[in-house]
Motif scaffolding. Structure first.
Motif, PDB file in Angstrom:
ATOM      1  N   ILE A 125      53.181  26.629  79.096  1.00 50.20           N
ATOM      2  CA  ILE A 125      52.795  25.317  78.573  1.00 50.20           C
ATOM      3  C   ILE A 125      53.111  24.226  79.587  1.00 50.20           C
ATOM      4  CG2 ILE A 125      53.328  23.586  76.802  1.00 50.20           C
ATOM      5  CD1 ILE A 125      53.652  25.873  74.812  1.00 50.20           C
ATOM      6  N   ALA A 126      54.292  24.336  80.227  1.00 49.15           N
ATOM      7  CA  ALA A 126      54.667  23.348  81.242  1.00 49.15           C
ATOM      8  C   ALA A 126      53.697  23.379  82.417  1.00 49.15           C
ATOM      9  CB  ALA A 126      56.092  23.606  81.712  1.00 49.15           C
ATOM     10  N   ALA A 127      53.308  24.592  82.827  1.00 46.58           N
ATOM     11  CA  ALA A 127      52.371  24.724  83.950  1.00 46.58           C
ATOM     12  C   ALA A 127      50.998  24.168  83.583  1.00 46.58           C
ATOM     13  CB  ALA A 127      52.261  26.194  84.360  1.00 46.58           C
ATOM     14  N   PHE A 128      50.588  24.363  82.326  1.00 47.26           N
ATOM     15  CA  PHE A 128      49.289  23.847  81.862  1.00 47.26           C
ATOM     16  C   PHE A 128      49.294  22.323  81.836  1.00 47.26           C
ATOM     17  CE2 PHE A 128      45.336  24.416  79.478  1.00 47.26           C
ATOM     18  CZ  PHE A 128      45.226  23.181  78.845  1.00 47.26           C
ATOM     19  N   ILE A 129      50.394  21.745  81.333  1.00 42.94           N
ATOM     20  CA  ILE A 129      50.467  20.298  81.142  1.00 42.94           C
ATOM     21  C   ILE A 129      50.597  19.551  82.469  1.00 42.94           C
ATOM     22  CG2 ILE A 129      51.963  18.451  80.252  1.00 42.94           C
ATOM     23  CD1 ILE A 129      52.538  20.175  77.841  1.00 42.94           C
ATOM     24  N   GLY A 130      51.351  20.112  83.423  1.00 41.33           N
ATOM     25  CA  GLY A 130      51.678  19.424  84.665  1.00 41.33           C
ATOM     26  C   GLY A 130      50.511  18.755  85.363  1.00 41.33           C
ATOM     27  N   PRO A 131      49.488  19.514  85.783  1.00 42.71           N
ATOM     28  CA  PRO A 131      48.367  18.885  86.501  1.00 42.71           C
ATOM     29  C   PRO A 131      47.568  17.906  85.642  1.00 42.71           C
ATOM     30  CG  PRO A 131      47.932  21.212  86.024  1.00 42.71           C
ATOM     31  CD  PRO A 131      49.354  20.980  85.708  1.00 42.71           C
ATOM     32  N   VAL A 132      47.517  18.155  84.327  1.00 47.49           N
ATOM     33  CA  VAL A 132      46.810  17.222  83.441  1.00 47.49           C
ATOM     34  C   VAL A 132      47.526  15.876  83.433  1.00 47.49           C
ATOM     35  CG1 VAL A 132      46.078  16.768  81.070  1.00 47.49           C
ATOM     36  CG2 VAL A 132      45.906  19.080  82.006  1.00 47.49           C
ATOM     37  N   GLU A 133      48.873  15.916  83.347  1.00 46.05           N
ATOM     38  CA  GLU A 133      49.657  14.677  83.360  1.00 46.05           C
ATOM     39  C   GLU A 133      49.429  13.901  84.650  1.00 46.05           C
ATOM     40  OE1 GLU A 133      53.623  15.375  80.668  1.00 46.05           O
ATOM     41  OE2 GLU A 133      53.582  16.293  82.658  1.00 46.05           O
ATOM     42  N   ASP A 134      49.454  14.606  85.785  1.00 48.72           N
ATOM     43  CA  ASP A 134      49.282  13.937  87.078  1.00 48.72           C
ATOM     44  C   ASP A 134      47.939  13.228  87.162  1.00 48.72           C
ATOM     45  OD1 ASP A 134      50.974  16.616  88.907  1.00 48.72           O
ATOM     46  OD2 ASP A 134      51.758  14.880  87.805  1.00 48.72           O
ATOM     47  N   LYS A 135      46.880  13.895  86.714  1.00 52.26           N
ATOM     48  CA  LYS A 135      45.542  13.310  86.797  1.00 52.26           C
ATOM     49  C   LYS A 135      45.394  12.120  85.857  1.00 52.26           C
ATOM     50  CE  LYS A 135      41.255  13.076  88.131  1.00 52.26           C
ATOM     51  NZ  LYS A 135      40.926  12.589  89.486  1.00 52.26           N
ATOM     52  N   LEU A 136      45.912  12.248  84.636  1.00 48.80           N
ATOM     53  CA  LEU A 136      45.815  11.139  83.679  1.00 48.80           C
ATOM     54  C   LEU A 136      46.570   9.913  84.183  1.00 48.80           C
ATOM     55  CD1 LEU A 136      46.256  13.016  80.262  1.00 48.80           C
ATOM     56  CD2 LEU A 136      44.143  12.102  81.229  1.00 48.80           C
ATOM     57  N   ARG A 137      47.747  10.134  84.801  1.00 51.90           N
ATOM     58  CA  ARG A 137      48.504   9.005  85.353  1.00 51.90           C
ATOM     59  C   ARG A 137      47.740   8.336  86.486  1.00 51.90           C
ATOM     60  NH1 ARG A 137      53.077  12.564  85.150  1.00 51.90           N
ATOM     61  NH2 ARG A 137      54.381  12.119  83.336  1.00 51.90           N
ATOM     62  N   SER A 138      47.077   9.135  87.309  1.00 52.05           N
ATOM     63  CA  SER A 138      46.328   8.569  88.434  1.00 52.05           C
ATOM     64  C   SER A 138      45.176   7.689  87.959  1.00 52.05           C
ATOM     65  CB  SER A 138      45.792   9.693  89.330  1.00 52.05           C
ATOM     66  OG  SER A 138      44.747  10.419  88.673  1.00 52.05           O
ATOM     67  N   LEU A 139      44.706   7.941  86.729  1.00 57.32           N
ATOM     68  CA  LEU A 139      43.625   7.128  86.158  1.00 57.32           C
ATOM     69  C   LEU A 139      44.163   5.886  85.451  1.00 57.32           C
ATOM     70  CD1 LEU A 139      41.395   9.986  84.673  1.00 57.32           C
ATOM     71  CD2 LEU A 139      40.969   8.655  86.753  1.00 57.32           C
ATOM     72  N   GLY A 140      45.470   5.746  85.419  1.00 57.09           N
ATOM     73  CA  GLY A 140      46.071   4.570  84.797  1.00 57.09           C
ATOM     74  C   GLY A 140      46.172   4.634  83.290  1.00 57.09           C
ATOM     75  N   LEU A 141      46.048   5.811  82.695  1.00 58.96           N
ATOM     76  CA  LEU A 141      46.121   5.942  81.239  1.00 58.96           C
ATOM     77  C   LEU A 141      47.573   6.032  80.778  1.00 58.96           C
ATOM     78  CD1 LEU A 141      43.261   8.547  80.675  1.00 58.96           C
ATOM     79  CD2 LEU A 141      43.179   6.101  80.232  1.00 58.96           C
ATOM     80  N   LYS A 142      47.853   5.431  79.641  1.00 56.21           N
ATOM     81  CA  LYS A 142      49.171   5.535  79.018  1.00 56.21           C
ATOM     82  C   LYS A 142      49.096   6.637  77.964  1.00 56.21           C
ATOM     83  CE  LYS A 142      50.053   0.575  79.532  1.00 56.21           C
ATOM     84  NZ  LYS A 142      50.336  -0.696  78.801  1.00 56.21           N
ATOM     85  N   PHE A 143      50.065   7.552  77.983  1.00 56.81           N
ATOM     86  CA  PHE A 143      49.948   8.718  77.095  1.00 56.81           C
ATOM     87  C   PHE A 143      51.268   9.464  77.018  1.00 56.81           C
ATOM     88  CE2 PHE A 143      50.208  12.142  80.183  1.00 56.81           C
ATOM     89  CZ  PHE A 143      50.019  11.431  81.368  1.00 56.81           C
ATOM     90  N   HIS A 144      51.344  10.404  76.087  1.00 57.91           N
ATOM     91  CA  HIS A 144      52.357  11.449  76.127  1.00 57.91           C
ATOM     92  C   HIS A 144      51.724  12.730  75.591  1.00 57.91           C
ATOM     93  CE1 HIS A 144      52.908   9.911  71.983  1.00 57.91           C
ATOM     94  NE2 HIS A 144      53.282  11.147  71.682  1.00 57.91           N
ATOM     95  N   ILE A 145      52.286  13.875  75.980  1.00 63.36           N
ATOM     96  CA  ILE A 145      51.691  15.168  75.642  1.00 63.36           C
ATOM     97  C   ILE A 145      52.715  16.021  74.908  1.00 63.36           C
ATOM     98  CG2 ILE A 145      50.644  17.280  76.538  1.00 63.36           C
ATOM     99  CD1 ILE A 145      49.595  15.732  78.891  1.00 63.36           C
ATOM    100  N   LYS A 146      52.271  16.639  73.826  1.00 64.53           N
ATOM    101  CA  LYS A 146      53.101  17.573  73.074  1.00 64.53           C
ATOM    102  C   LYS A 146      52.558  18.980  73.268  1.00 64.53           C
ATOM    103  CE  LYS A 146      53.938  14.277  69.283  1.00 64.53           C
ATOM    104  NZ  LYS A 146      53.736  14.054  67.821  1.00 64.53           N
ATOM    105  N   GLY A 147      53.450  19.925  73.520  1.00 64.30           N
ATOM    106  CA  GLY A 147      53.042  21.321  73.595  1.00 64.30           C
ATOM    107  C   GLY A 147      53.789  22.117  72.538  1.00 64.30           C
TER     108      GLY A 147
END
Length: 713
Positions: free
Chosen positions: A204-226
């Motif tokens: 789950i951590a490996a799945f979330i990691g790259p998604v978090e990086d890309k969303l941050r680069s787009l300037g989106l505010k968010f949090h992710i639950k796994g």
């Protein structure tokens, strides 16, 4: 210490610090007496239930007392009052259900259970008792009993817990039900999950990691639950897909929750979806778009299943904070959008119950009773001439239907057509009716309409329309009177008209104007009454004019009628009219003022520069009454608020308060201080006798070192 007392004290100690659970000395004494008389096994079970309802449900001392005093309703009533008694009564009724031969696995039993529970806390307590029983069920050797209890829990208690927003408890109840009803499959799933927990968390951590990086680069505010799905949820999927646990390809669930502004919600959800879809291959058959068209219960979200690393399928849900809150609070209850069946109105009922509990208004019996009464209201589904479906409560009429389309159509409704036949506005609708509304430009709502309609929307719109008609009639009545006075060559005086209205038995001058417009008054009688008041005023002036200057003694104004306030002369020396000083602007003697005729509180006196003056003059000019101060009553003081701004110097507060205390006839009632970025801002409430005294104290405060600005609030 007695064993029972120790059990009780130890339980209370575990709840130490919980502000919801506290008892008076008298209450504590009664509880200790009950505890000492209780069978130890019964006491332990009640203590366990008590800890669940406090720690896991957030209920308070009222519910605790009801649990512990079930066997002593009279004593409980005498010490704790009617709320604890009501809960004990509800628990007794529910207990009686188990004494009859009732088929538990039915929706009717759930309805009956809620109907018997006058207080929703009764339902929560029996859910807590069931959770306690399920946790202890391992200790039983009776396999048949385990099966029965597990079956009841699955069909009755778990859905009730979920509808009340007790999602963690609901999941535990479902998992335990599966454990005791089908231990083999439960053990298989649990073993499969436990064997790979560390591996799963890393995945789950490996799945979330790259998604978090890309969303941050787009300037989106968010949090992710796994998370991993519950054992019961996985079992349901196995049943539905007719496969083993290895065949379930979306054991992992990822939820991306965006902190989006309302106007950007959908766009940012799709933006997040595109990020996930670019990184991981989506299954097009598993895309669920509840953003474009939300579910009928209001649920909004994007669901997709993607092929993650190691070719494992992962379910991804994308929503905003608002959407997540709506879903989590149960408006879109999870059991419902999974395909379960619900009773009409249950979601709204329990949403309100949860909000009451969360806002600590759990003691609001009247509100709970209102929810209970509306719990199972049935609905009817009818159609517009164009085939649009409308949902209305049982008993809704043609008039309700008209207001559901548009308030203007409702106000002009004179009837309807159903199956080609004309029907009156009070005709009750039935499922499948296709309704055409008939209107007339001359139609107006009436008070009787409030008894015809069932929906709150229609009632609200009718009341608004009636108010507008009142205001319009009042304006027409005033215009009519002014026109007649002009024809009769009479001087029109608002003050004299207000006096006349009171003499004719009207509480407010607007009621008098409405009666004129509606033809309920004889206009000639109005003229004669006005003329009589004019003659009386002239006679009084004539009597005063005959007195010589050296004989004249000024009359002391009669202030008893207005609570020893300053006497106001409204227009032509009209006295003894009911009035009050408006709190929005707090006029004091010396302020330029005017009167405003309120609907039910007589005349309100406002300052000419009142913040609401412009709105009142533009919307209700016919209710404005000229006014002026007549004289000043010795010793009368008025509250006013001053706003003081200055540099945040040491001693500025003591300087201001010291100055006010030295001022004769001025009292400091309250003071509030706010200081930030070196700026001092204070609000002072003073008691002064006139504008002259107010001006004087303002000038003195302005001389205090550090004060930069002073104004009347």
């Amino acid at each position: 210490m007695e064993p029972n007392t120790k059990i009780w004290n130890d339980a209370l100690a575990r709840l130490t610090g919980n502000h919801h659970v506290a008892f008076s000395d008298k209450e504590t004494e009664l509880l200790l007496t009950a505890v000492e008389q209780m069978d130890p096994a019964v006491l332990q079970s009640r203590v366990d239930t008590m800890e669940i309802i406090v720690n896991e449900m957030g209920l308070n001392a009222t519910a605790v007392a009801a649990i512990m005093l079930q066997d002593q309703p009279e004593e409980a009533s005498a010490v704790f009052g009617e709320q604890v008694t009501a809960i004990i009564t509800g628990l007794g009724r529910v207990e009686d259900l188990y004494k009859v031969d009732t088929v538990l696995e039915t929706e009717n039993f759930r309805k009956l259970l809620l109907a018997l529970a006058e207080d929703v806390r009764v339902v929560m307590i029996i859910i807590a008792e069931r959770l306690r029983l399920m946790r202890e069920l391992n200790q039983s050797d009776d396999s048949e009993r385990k099966q029965q209890v597990a079956r009841e829990t699955s069909f009755l208690y778990a859905p009730l817990a979920h509808r009340l927003g007790l999602y963690v408890i609901k999941t535990e109840l479902e998992d335990l039900s599966l454990k005791f009803s089908n231990y083999t499959i439960y053990k298989e799933i649990a073993h499969a999950l436990n064997a790979k927990k560390q591996e799963r968390d890393a995945y789950i951590a490996a799945f979330i990691g790259p998604v978090e990086d890309k969303l941050r680069s787009l300037g989106l505010k968010f949090h992710i639950k796994g998370r991993t799905k519950s054992i019961h949820s996985i079992y349901n999927k196995m049943q539905k897909q007719q496969c083993g646990v290895d065949g379930i390809y979306d054991l992992f669930a990822i939820r991306i929750i965006l902190d989006s502004e309302p106007e950007k919600e959908k766009a940012e959800c799709w933006q997040a979806y595109s990020v996930v879809a670019d990184m991981y291959q989506p299954n097009p058959k598993r895309l669920r778009d509840w953003l474009s068209i939300p579910k009928s219960n209001g649920y909004e979200s994007l669901h997709t299943t993607v092929l993650g690393p190691e070719n494992k399928w992962v379910e991804v849900q994308i929503r905003t904070e608002r959407m997540d809150e709506v879903a989590e609070k149960g408006v879109a209850a999870h059991w419902k959008y999974k395909g379960g069946q619900s009773e009409t109105g249950m979601d709204e009922f329990l949403k309100g119950v949860r909000e009451m509990l969360e806002s600590e208004q759990v003691d609001n019996r009247e509100a709970i009773s209102e929810f209970r009464l509306n719990l199972y209201d049935q609905e009817v589904f009818v159609f517009t001439p164009n085939g649009e479906l409308k949902k209305l409560p049982k008993g809704a009429t043609v008039l309700d239907f008209a207001f559901s389309i548009h308030s203007n159509i409702g106000c002009k409704c004179v009837g309807g057509k159903i199956a080609g036949r004309n029907v009156p506005i009070k005709r009750v609708l039935h499922n499948g009716d296709q309704v055409e509304i008939l209107t007339s430009p001359t139609q107006k709502p009436s008070e009787a309409w409030l008894k015809i309609v069932q929906t709150s929307k229609a009632k609200t719109k009718i009341r608004q329309a009636l108010k507008e008609i009142e205001y319009k009639d009042a304006a027409e009545g005033r215009e009519l009177l002014e026109r007649r006075f002009k024809n009769w060559k009479l001087d029109y005086s608002e003050g004299r008209v207000a006096q006349m209205a009171k003499k004719l038995g009207f509480k407010a001058v607007t009621d008098f104007y409405q009666a004129l417009a509606q033809g309920r008054l004889d206009i000639l009688n109005v003229r004669d009454t006005y003329a009589e008041l004019e003659r009386e005023a002239q006679e009084q002036e004539h009597q005063l004019s005959g007195i010589s200057a050296d004989q004249f003694v000024q009359q002391t104004p009669d202030v008893s009628a207005s609570g020893h306030q300053d006497v106001l002369v409204i227009d032509q020396n009209l006295k003894n009219v009911d009035y009050k000083l408006a709190k929005c602007c707090n006029p004091i003697y010396g302020d330029p003022i005017f009167g405003f005729v309120s609907i039910s509180a007589g005349i309100k006196i406002h300052r000419e520069n009142c913040p609401n003056a412009q709105d009142m003059r533009s919307r209700f000019p016919y209710r404005i009454v000229p006014a002026r101060w007549s004289g000043k009553v010795q010793g009368m003081q008025y509250p006013i608020t001053l706003r003081v701004v200055g540099l945040d110097d040491i001693g500025i507060v003591s300087g201001i308060t010291s100055l006010i205390n030295k001022e004769s006839g001025v009292l400091l009632r309250t003071i509030s201080i706010d200081s930030h970025d070196g700026i001092f801002e204070g609000h002072l409430t003073l008691l002064v006798s006139s504008t002259d005294q107010l001006d004087a104290i303002q000038k003195k405060i302005a001389t205090v070192k550090g004060v930069k600005n002073i104004s009347r609030a």
